[in-house]
Design a protein around this motif. Structure first.
Motif, PDB file in Angstrom:
ATOM      1  N   SER A  62       3.355   0.590   0.277  1.00  0.00           N
ATOM      2  CA  SER A  62       2.784  -0.375   1.220  1.00  0.00           C
ATOM      3  C   SER A  62       1.821   0.291   2.190  1.00  0.00           C
ATOM      4  CB  SER A  62       3.900  -1.074   2.001  1.00  0.00           C
ATOM      5  OG  SER A  62       4.772  -1.760   1.139  1.00  0.00           O
ATOM      6  N   ALA A  68      -1.580  -4.762   1.903  1.00  0.00           N
ATOM      7  CA  ALA A  68      -0.143  -4.739   1.648  1.00  0.00           C
ATOM      8  C   ALA A  68       0.494  -6.026   2.151  1.00  0.00           C
ATOM      9  CB  ALA A  68       0.502  -3.532   2.328  1.00  0.00           C
ATOM     10  N   PHE A  69       0.533  -7.028   1.305  1.00  0.00           N
ATOM     11  CA  PHE A  69       1.213  -8.284   1.623  1.00  0.00           C
ATOM     12  C   PHE A  69       1.590  -8.914   0.290  1.00  0.00           C
ATOM     13  CE2 PHE A  69       1.837 -12.670   2.674  1.00  0.00           C
ATOM     14  CZ  PHE A  69       2.343 -12.664   3.953  1.00  0.00           C
ATOM     15  N   ASP A  92       5.519  -5.842   3.015  1.00  0.00           N
ATOM     16  CA  ASP A  92       4.328  -5.448   3.754  1.00  0.00           C
ATOM     17  C   ASP A  92       4.696  -4.246   4.617  1.00  0.00           C
ATOM     18  OD1 ASP A  92       5.876  -6.594   5.691  1.00  0.00           O
ATOM     19  OD2 ASP A  92       4.331  -7.910   6.497  1.00  0.00           O
ATOM     20  N   ARG A  93       3.773  -3.834   5.459  1.00  0.00           N
ATOM     21  CA  ARG A  93       4.004  -2.610   6.223  1.00  0.00           C
ATOM     22  C   ARG A  93       5.116  -2.775   7.258  1.00  0.00           C
ATOM     23  NH1 ARG A  93      -2.493  -1.342   6.815  1.00  0.00           N
ATOM     24  NH2 ARG A  93      -2.767  -0.724   4.631  1.00  0.00           N
ATOM     25  N   SER A 208       4.262 -16.639   4.219  1.00  0.00           N
ATOM     26  CA  SER A 208       2.920 -16.532   3.643  1.00  0.00           C
ATOM     27  C   SER A 208       2.146 -17.842   3.765  1.00  0.00           C
ATOM     28  CB  SER A 208       3.011 -16.121   2.173  1.00  0.00           C
ATOM     29  OG  SER A 208       3.778 -17.065   1.434  1.00  0.00           O
ATOM     30  N   ALA A 215      -2.701  -9.280   5.867  1.00  0.00           N
ATOM     31  CA  ALA A 215      -1.814  -8.142   6.097  1.00  0.00           C
ATOM     32  C   ALA A 215      -1.359  -8.122   7.548  1.00  0.00           C
ATOM     33  CB  ALA A 215      -2.524  -6.842   5.741  1.00  0.00           C
ATOM     34  N   TRP A 216      -0.091  -7.712   7.757  1.00  0.00           N
ATOM     35  CA  TRP A 216       0.485  -7.708   9.107  1.00  0.00           C
ATOM     36  C   TRP A 216      -0.334  -6.813  10.029  1.00  0.00           C
ATOM     37  CZ3 TRP A 216       2.611  -3.964  12.296  1.00  0.00           C
ATOM     38  CH2 TRP A 216       3.282  -4.455  13.421  1.00  0.00           C
TER      39      TRP A 216
END
Length: 471
Positions: A62, A68-69, A92-93, A208, A215-216
């Motif tokens: 990630s 990264a999601f 995700d992260r 989502s 991405a976060w």
């Protein structure tokens, strides 16, 4: 970067490993005799090691991924009235970092407990609860929908209460667990209402869909400001209860009645930060709602000041550490309210590792402090801080006594919240009794009826006939 399918399987493995250990040991304990300590600890720690390895791989993938999601759908859990409860994980992260932290701290606390709880009557019970807690917390941090997050949230709350009352032979742990349970129940109403509002206002429980697939920490949620404010404030109430924020955090020092490893695991490292994680996950809502962000900041600031002032006046090491933890979590809320989400995540990770170490060695730290104080017994006392020297002496003394009594926060909660709720419950109970008596045609039993039967030696003895006695 690993394929999405493999990442999803690894994330599911990280969550399900401690769950399988709990199920296997629980079935063995129910059907057969209790296994040895080595078997119990070995099964749970092995499952947590698998979870840590899988979480580390997911985290590494990630972090290096440019986007990264990844929602991971594991299928529906159940369907009812046209609604499907889908089990969805989110890689995700934020989630992968928290998964590594949860697995790591759980292994450290579990390994410490092998020697700390050796020959303890509740050894197997502790490790069963450790596996169940790890499952719930991993479900919280990896949940891709608020429904699954709520299920994990309740598992974490239940195991917290059960570990606070681990030494149930004494009355103090039971009372402390009851206070924790009541606080959790009241504040978890916010998470329940927030989940319902997300279903109604966002049209989906999936993060989502409700928060967007960026991405976060992501962009602002695709909701109106009033809807985002309502959901965010509900989630804030739940986060305040779990993270012991002002004014509902008075249960935290009392929760230290549990074993030292559980104090380190729950209220030093993991469970106390669940509210921070919830606010980090709700970052798109806060971006849409300045009012909710301001509320998060104000709550964090009040908690930071309260925890700092009260923690400096506490006489025992665990209460001091509890209030120090409370103040640092309050600072994290301030960072989140101001929009510094990545800083809050780094702060969370570092603080959890530090507090876990401090909680685990709290008995040793107490002895070290006593030895240092004894070695410097003849030295003059250290000078007071700048604030204490600048303020008048009567005001300093008054503030000290208020901090020592924790500003009477528990008494105020008892008077303003607990007592009115008890009176309301008694009135509802009386109304129900009269209503049932009217429907059944039976005479209404007066309050306190049954006093005519005295209990002597466990047997019911009829009371004397007062009319016959007078005649």
């Amino acid at each position: 970067m690993l394929p999405d399918i493999l990442l999803g399987k690894l994330a599911a493995l990280a969550v399900l490993s401690p769950a399988m250990a709990f199920a296997a040991l629980g079935a063995y304990l129910l059907l057969l005799r209790t296994p040895s300590e080595r078997v119990v600890s070995g099964v749970v720690l092995s499952a947590l090691s698998v979870s840590l390895a899988a979480s580390a791989v997911v985290w590494g993938s990630s972090v290096v991924a440019p986007y990264a999601f990844i929602p991971v759908e594991l299928g529906p859990w159940f369907r009812v009235s046209g609604y499907s409860f889908d089990v969805v994980l989110l890689v995700d992260r934020l989630s992968s970092t928290m998964m590594v932290l949860v697995s790591l701290i759980a292994i450290v606390a579990g390994r410490f407990s092998v020697a700390y709880l050796h020959r303890e009557a509740g050894f197997a019970r502790f490790f069963l609860l450790l596996a169940l807690f790890s499952t719930g917390m991993l479900a919280v941090v990896s949940a891709g929908s608020i429904d699954l997050l709520f299920a994990g949230w309740e598992l974490v709350g239940a195991t917290s209460v059960l570990l606070v009352t681990f030494f149930h032979e004494r009355a103090a742990p039971a009372r402390a667990a009851l206070r924790v349970y009541v606080t959790y129940r009241l504040c978890d109403v916010g998470l329940l209402v927030g989940a319902v509002l997300m279903h109604e206002l966002a049209g989906s429980a999936h993060f989502s869909v409700a928060f967007g697939s960026a991405a976060w920490p992501g962009d602002a949620a695709a909701l109106g400001s009033p809807a985002a404010t309502a959901i965010a404030l509900c989630l804030l109430l739940a986060a305040m209860g779990k993270s012991a924020q002002f004014p509902v955090g008075s249960w935290l020092p009392r929760a230290m009645e549990g074993p030292t490893p559980s104090s380190a695991l729950f209220y030093g490292a993991i469970s106390i930060h669940a509210g921070v994680y919830l606010m980090l996950r709700a970052a798109p809502l806060l971006e849409r709602s300045p009012a909710a962000s301001a509320a998060v900041t104000v709550v964090g600031a009040l908690t930071a000041v309260y925890g700092t002032v009260v923690g400096r006046a506490q006489a025992d090491v665990k209460s001091a550490l509890a209030h120090a933890t409370m103040s640092q979590v309050g600072v994290m809320f301030i960072e989140i309210g101001l929009g510094y989400y990545r800083l809050a995540l780094v702060h969370l990770f570092a603080h959890a590792c530090l507090r876990c170490l401090q909680m685990l060695r709290a008995p040793s730290a107490l002895r070290d402090a006593q030895e240092i104080r004894a070695a410097h017994a003849g030295d003059p006392l250290p000078r007071l801080g700048i604030a204490a020297r600048a303020l008048p002496a009567p005001l300093v003394r008054r503030a000290y006594w208020l901090a020592l009594d924790r500003f009477h926060l528990e008494a105020l909660q008892q008077r303003l919240i607990a007592a009115p709720l008890m009176r309301l419950g008694q009135r509802i109970d009386g109304f129900e009794r009269r209503w049932v008596a009217a429907l059944s045609g039976l005479p209404e039993r007066a309050e306190g009826e049954g006093a005519g039967r005295a209990i002597a030696g466990g047997a019911e003895v009829p009371a004397p006939d007062t009319k016959r006695a007078r005649s």
